[in-house]
Design an enzyme around this catalytic site. Sequence first.
Site, mmCIF file in Angstrom:
data_model
loop_
_atom_site.group_PDB
_atom_site.id
_atom_site.type_symbol
_atom_site.label_atom_id
_atom_site.label_comp_id
_atom_site.label_asym_id
_atom_site.label_seq_id
_atom_site.Cartn_x
_atom_site.Cartn_y
_atom_site.Cartn_z
ATOM 1 N N GLU A 51 -13.061 -14.908 9.905
ATOM 2 C CA GLU A 51 -13.074 -14.342 8.554
ATOM 3 C C GLU A 51 -12.656 -15.338 7.472
ATOM 4 O O GLU A 51 -11.464 -15.461 7.153
ATOM 5 C CB GLU A 51 -12.160 -13.109 8.468
ATOM 6 C CG GLU A 51 -12.204 -12.459 7.086
ATOM 7 C CD GLU A 51 -11.251 -11.276 6.906
ATOM 8 O OE1 GLU A 51 -10.355 -11.084 7.727
ATOM 9 O OE2 GLU A 51 -11.435 -10.539 5.917
ATOM 10 N N GLY A 66 -11.322 -5.413 -2.526
ATOM 11 C CA GLY A 66 -10.961 -4.948 -3.870
ATOM 12 C C GLY A 66 -12.074 -4.140 -4.533
ATOM 13 O O GLY A 66 -11.915 -3.656 -5.651
ATOM 14 N N LYS A 122 -16.951 -12.370 9.595
ATOM 15 C CA LYS A 122 -16.518 -11.392 8.585
ATOM 16 C C LYS A 122 -16.494 -12.110 7.252
ATOM 17 O O LYS A 122 -15.819 -13.133 7.105
ATOM 18 C CB LYS A 122 -15.140 -10.827 8.938
ATOM 19 C CG LYS A 122 -14.614 -9.819 7.900
ATOM 20 C CD LYS A 122 -13.534 -8.918 8.503
ATOM 21 C CE LYS A 122 -12.912 -8.022 7.450
ATOM 22 N NZ LYS A 122 -12.044 -6.983 8.010
ATOM 23 N N ARG A 141 0.837 -1.211 0.000
ATOM 24 C CA ARG A 141 0.000 0.000 0.000
ATOM 25 C C ARG A 141 0.870 1.258 0.000
ATOM 26 O O ARG A 141 0.598 2.218 -0.698
ATOM 27 C CB ARG A 141 -0.907 0.026 1.235
ATOM 28 C CG ARG A 141 -1.755 -1.207 1.458
ATOM 29 C CD ARG A 141 -3.131 -1.111 0.826
ATOM 30 N NE ARG A 141 -3.986 -2.185 1.294
ATOM 31 C CZ ARG A 141 -4.051 -3.393 0.720
ATOM 32 N NH1 ARG A 141 -3.338 -3.656 -0.349
ATOM 33 N NH2 ARG A 141 -4.839 -4.334 1.215
#
Length: 335
Positions: free
Chosen positions: A175, A261, A217, A31
Amino acid sequence: MKDLSQIAKKMVAPKKGILAADESFPTIEKRFAKIGISSTEENRQAYRQMLLTSEGYEQFISGVILFGETLRQKTDDGIPFAKILEKKGVLPGIKVDQGAAAMDGSSYEKVTQGLEGLPARLKEYAELGAKFTKWRAVYKIGDNLPTDKNILQNAKDLAQFAKNSQKAGLVPIVEPEVLMDGSHDINSCVEVTEKVLTAVFSELKKANVDLDGIILKSNMALPGKDFVSKATPAEIAKKTVELFKKVVPKDVPGIVFLSGGQSEKEATINLNEMNKIKDFPWELSFSYGRALQDTAMNIWAGKKENIAPAQQKFLNRAKMNSLARSGSYSEDLEE
Ligand code: 13P
């Protein structure tokens, strides 16, 4: 397990969602590379400080998932980040998995690591102020993928993680993420997500995990990134809610979405569409990483003079998603 259930309810309180700021070292490096800065401890501290010390986000954010390093870091004035959150009434959480590694005998599938030594780490995280935990498993859709073996192994490990977290007094965010990578259609995503969640809830039950003290999640039902066309928000919402109704027990207090995304706006619009449906037993909320941070991170770009405008963007994104919690978002409310 009354405390766990109370924390879980607070995590998915009306109008609020969770910020995922738990990027691992390799992820935050990726990132930061996009904004042209290097992933040093100093830059990571400065970036997370910008987010966590923003004013007002506590109206829209119930908890923040942190990375191990961040839970131990402090502001420039020496206040632990966990304390900053506590003062705002925001719950500190912690990613406890150690990333995914190749599954034995497979070049395509991964199993999440981190069960070894987990009870000791959980104890330390609880002492540092964490109230909840997160463990992410990933599944790729492809020819004959995911395999039953991969689905079962990840489900068993998610259940072990959840059981251990509850024993340590921490609410597990379970998740299982079916990735958007690929050219599959929305129905393939529905089919795989349903299979994955069925296995996860079966293993949670076998491990005697209290379902009212967990948060699920999940990904939304979406076509792959390379599929020929996008699905409409109404279709995404309908298919996602229908599939959850088949496999997610009503004891689970809330389901939070990852953005996976999607653009910031897509993630908000799709959540808003789900909450317009209203007819389901859980809270449907957000636990976005990129979809809460992308614009703010771009504006910040590692410069002190950009902190205030970056914080403003973060606050705005949190607010838009807060509106989506009750189906009251509309695009003309965007700045
Ligand atoms: P994204 O919203 O960027 O997918 O991240 C959420 C997350 O916590 C993934 O584990």
